[in-house]
Design a protein around this motif. Structure first.
Motif, PDB file in Angstrom:
ATOM      1  N   LEU A   1       5.437  -7.015   7.701  1.00 46.51           N
ATOM      2  CA  LEU A   1       5.331  -5.891   6.971  1.00 46.51           C
ATOM      3  C   LEU A   1       6.115  -4.622   7.508  1.00 46.51           C
ATOM      4  N   LEU A   2       6.760  -4.277   6.628  1.00 46.33           N
ATOM      5  CA  LEU A   2       7.490  -2.900   6.903  1.00 46.33           C
ATOM      6  C   LEU A   2       6.407  -1.679   6.744  1.00 46.33           C
ATOM      7  N   VAL A   3       6.458  -0.924   7.540  1.00 48.77           N
ATOM      8  CA  VAL A   3       5.353   0.403   7.615  1.00 48.77           C
ATOM      9  C   VAL A   3       6.260   1.666   7.958  1.00 48.77           C
ATOM     10  N   LEU A   4       5.792   2.627   6.921  1.00 50.61           N
ATOM     11  CA  LEU A   4       6.615   3.816   6.893  1.00 50.61           C
ATOM     12  C   LEU A   4       5.280   4.798   7.546  1.00 50.61           C
ATOM     13  N   LEU A   5       5.865   5.423   8.631  1.00 55.08           N
ATOM     14  CA  LEU A   5       4.851   6.253   9.500  1.00 55.08           C
ATOM     15  C   LEU A   5       5.053   7.912   9.215  1.00 55.08           C
ATOM     16  N   ALA A   6       3.923   8.562   9.194  1.00 48.07           N
ATOM     17  CA  ALA A   6       4.034   9.771   8.918  1.00 48.07           C
ATOM     18  C   ALA A   6       4.431  10.658  10.330  1.00 48.07           C
TER      19      ALA A   6
ATOM     20  N   ARG B   1      -5.461   4.199   8.430  1.00 49.80           N
ATOM     21  CA  ARG B   1      -4.984   4.925   9.427  1.00 49.80           C
ATOM     22  C   ARG B   1      -4.163   6.207   8.451  1.00 49.80           C
ATOM     23  N   SER B   2      -4.444   7.364   9.022  1.00 49.66           N
ATOM     24  CA  SER B   2      -4.000   8.514   8.214  1.00 49.66           C
ATOM     25  C   SER B   2      -2.348   8.603   8.455  1.00 49.66           C
ATOM     26  N   ASP B   3      -1.862   7.963   9.551  1.00 48.71           N
ATOM     27  CA  ASP B   3      -0.566   8.099  10.007  1.00 48.71           C
ATOM     28  C   ASP B   3       0.418   6.995   9.080  1.00 48.71           C
ATOM     29  N   VAL B   4      -0.225   6.217   8.377  1.00 44.73           N
ATOM     30  CA  VAL B   4       0.414   5.149   7.633  1.00 44.73           C
ATOM     31  C   VAL B   4       0.686   5.649   6.202  1.00 44.73           C
ATOM     32  N   LEU B   5       1.993   5.767   5.945  1.00 45.44           N
ATOM     33  CA  LEU B   5       2.238   6.685   4.556  1.00 45.44           C
ATOM     34  C   LEU B   5       2.393   5.397   3.715  1.00 45.44           C
TER      35      LEU B   5
ATOM     36  N   ARG C   1      -3.097  -1.057  17.628  1.00 46.19           N
ATOM     37  CA  ARG C   1      -3.460   0.330  17.774  1.00 46.19           C
ATOM     38  C   ARG C   1      -2.380   0.845  18.878  1.00 46.19           C
ATOM     39  N   HIS C   2      -2.400  -0.022  20.012  1.00 45.95           N
ATOM     40  CA  HIS C   2      -1.540   0.639  21.108  1.00 45.95           C
ATOM     41  C   HIS C   2       0.080   0.679  20.526  1.00 45.95           C
ATOM     42  N   PHE C   3       0.581  -0.124  19.724  1.00 47.67           N
ATOM     43  CA  PHE C   3       1.938  -0.037  19.165  1.00 47.67           C
ATOM     44  C   PHE C   3       2.001   0.807  18.170  1.00 47.67           C
ATOM     45  N   LEU C   4       1.088   1.338  17.311  1.00 49.08           N
ATOM     46  CA  LEU C   4       0.939   2.499  16.327  1.00 49.08           C
ATOM     47  C   LEU C   4       1.135   3.807  17.155  1.00 49.08           C
ATOM     48  N   ARG C   5       0.288   3.992  18.148  1.00 46.12           N
ATOM     49  CA  ARG C   5       0.283   4.986  19.125  1.00 46.12           C
ATOM     50  C   ARG C   5       1.690   5.301  19.719  1.00 46.12           C
ATOM     51  N   GLU C   6       2.298   4.128  20.428  1.00 47.90           N
ATOM     52  CA  GLU C   6       3.583   4.448  20.824  1.00 47.90           C
ATOM     53  C   GLU C   6       4.569   4.869  19.704  1.00 47.90           C
ATOM     54  N   ALA C   7       4.516   4.155  18.658  1.00 52.01           N
ATOM     55  CA  ALA C   7       5.329   4.491  17.610  1.00 52.01           C
ATOM     56  C   ALA C   7       5.310   6.052  17.148  1.00 52.01           C
ATOM     57  N   GLN C   8       4.165   6.717  17.242  1.00 53.37           N
ATOM     58  CA  GLN C   8       4.072   8.107  16.960  1.00 53.37           C
ATOM     59  C   GLN C   8       4.456   8.744  17.917  1.00 53.37           C
ATOM     60  N   ALA C   9       4.329   8.525  19.147  1.00 52.21           N
ATOM     61  CA  ALA C   9       4.971   9.106  20.335  1.00 52.21           C
ATOM     62  C   ALA C   9       6.458   9.142  20.239  1.00 52.21           C
ATOM     63  N   HIS C  10       6.922   8.177  19.715  1.00 59.45           N
ATOM     64  CA  HIS C  10       8.393   8.163  19.860  1.00 59.45           C
ATOM     65  C   HIS C  10       8.847   8.563  18.518  1.00 59.45           C
TER      66      HIS C  10
ATOM     67  N   TYR D   1       0.734  -1.200  -0.187  1.00 60.06           N
ATOM     68  CA  TYR D   1       0.055   0.143  -0.084  1.00 60.06           C
ATOM     69  C   TYR D   1       0.950   1.380   0.099  1.00 60.06           C
ATOM     70  N   ARG D   2       0.452   2.467  -0.760  1.00 62.58           N
ATOM     71  CA  ARG D   2       1.209   3.576  -0.646  1.00 62.58           C
ATOM     72  C   ARG D   2       0.205   4.498  -0.991  1.00 62.58           C
ATOM     73  N   ARG D   3       0.312   5.731  -0.107  1.00 64.88           N
ATOM     74  CA  ARG D   3      -0.336   6.956  -0.524  1.00 64.88           C
ATOM     75  C   ARG D   3       0.169   7.629  -1.529  1.00 64.88           C
ATOM     76  N   GLU D   4      -0.412   8.159  -2.483  1.00 68.76           N
ATOM     77  CA  GLU D   4      -0.379   9.065  -3.692  1.00 68.76           C
ATOM     78  C   GLU D   4       0.570   9.884  -3.351  1.00 68.76           C
ATOM     79  N   ASN D   5       0.607  10.571  -2.145  1.00 73.16           N
ATOM     80  CA  ASN D   5       1.736  11.694  -2.133  1.00 73.16           C
ATOM     81  C   ASN D   5       2.979  11.171  -1.760  1.00 73.16           C
ATOM     82  N   LEU D   6       3.188   9.895  -1.321  1.00 71.14           N
ATOM     83  CA  LEU D   6       4.598   9.533  -1.091  1.00 71.14           C
ATOM     84  C   LEU D   6       5.470   9.195  -2.352  1.00 71.14           C
ATOM     85  N   PRO D   7       6.511   9.823  -2.318  1.00 70.57           N
ATOM     86  CA  PRO D   7       7.338   9.537  -3.719  1.00 70.57           C
ATOM     87  C   PRO D   7       7.661   8.133  -4.014  1.00 70.57           C
TER      88      PRO D   7
END
Length: 138
Positions: free
Chosen positions: A131-136, A112-116, A70-79, A31-37
């Motif tokens: 999965l490898l995940v790129l976060l905004a 999720r809006s935080d997943v690029l 959900r908890h993991f992604l919240r923590e990843a954003q916080a860090h 999956y890739r958002r359109e705005n990600l190069p």
């Protein structure tokens, strides 16, 4: 109570799967958002980003996996992590045919809006079981 929660999560999972064809054990999730190069996405596909944290969902029920993710992604954003790995397994032990955790993670990340972007990991990093995940950044 736990059984009821698991049944509810299975119902939500069935709704998510109804929206599209489920992934099979060996399928590549991508999956890739359109705005990600495109160049950044190619680097992700090759596993060229440093993984800053990892979540292993092996053995979790659908309800547990959803909460943990959900908890993991919240923590990843916080860090302010930029790239994380989520191990969902290939689903070869799934009793329904389609890999439950693999499809659940795929559908949740797409919403999720935080997943690029995300892509199945290279073979040395878990292959189609991770999965490898790129976060905004916020």
């Amino acid at each position: 109570m736990a059984e009821q929660d698991d049944q509810q999560a299975r119902g939500e999972f069935a709704q998510l799967l109804g929206a599209s064809t489920p992934l099979e054990a060996g399928d590549t999730a991508s999956y890739r958002r359109e705005n990600l190069p495109a160049r950044m996405f190619q680097r992700l596909k090759r596993g060229q980003y440093s993984v800053q944290d990892e979540l292993d969902l092996h053995g979790a029920t659908a309800a547990q996996a959803e909460t943990l993710l959900r908890h993991f992604l919240r923590e990843a954003q916080a860090h302010e992590h930029g790239c994380v790995r989520i191990i969902h397994g290939k689903g070869l032990q799934s009793d329904r045919g389609a890999p439950v955790l693999k499809n659940l993670v795929d559908r949740m990340l797409r919403q999720r809006s935080d997943v690029l972007a995300f892509h199945s990991a290279p073979p040395a990093q878990g292959g189609t079981g991770a999965l490898l995940v790129l976060l905004a950044h916020r």
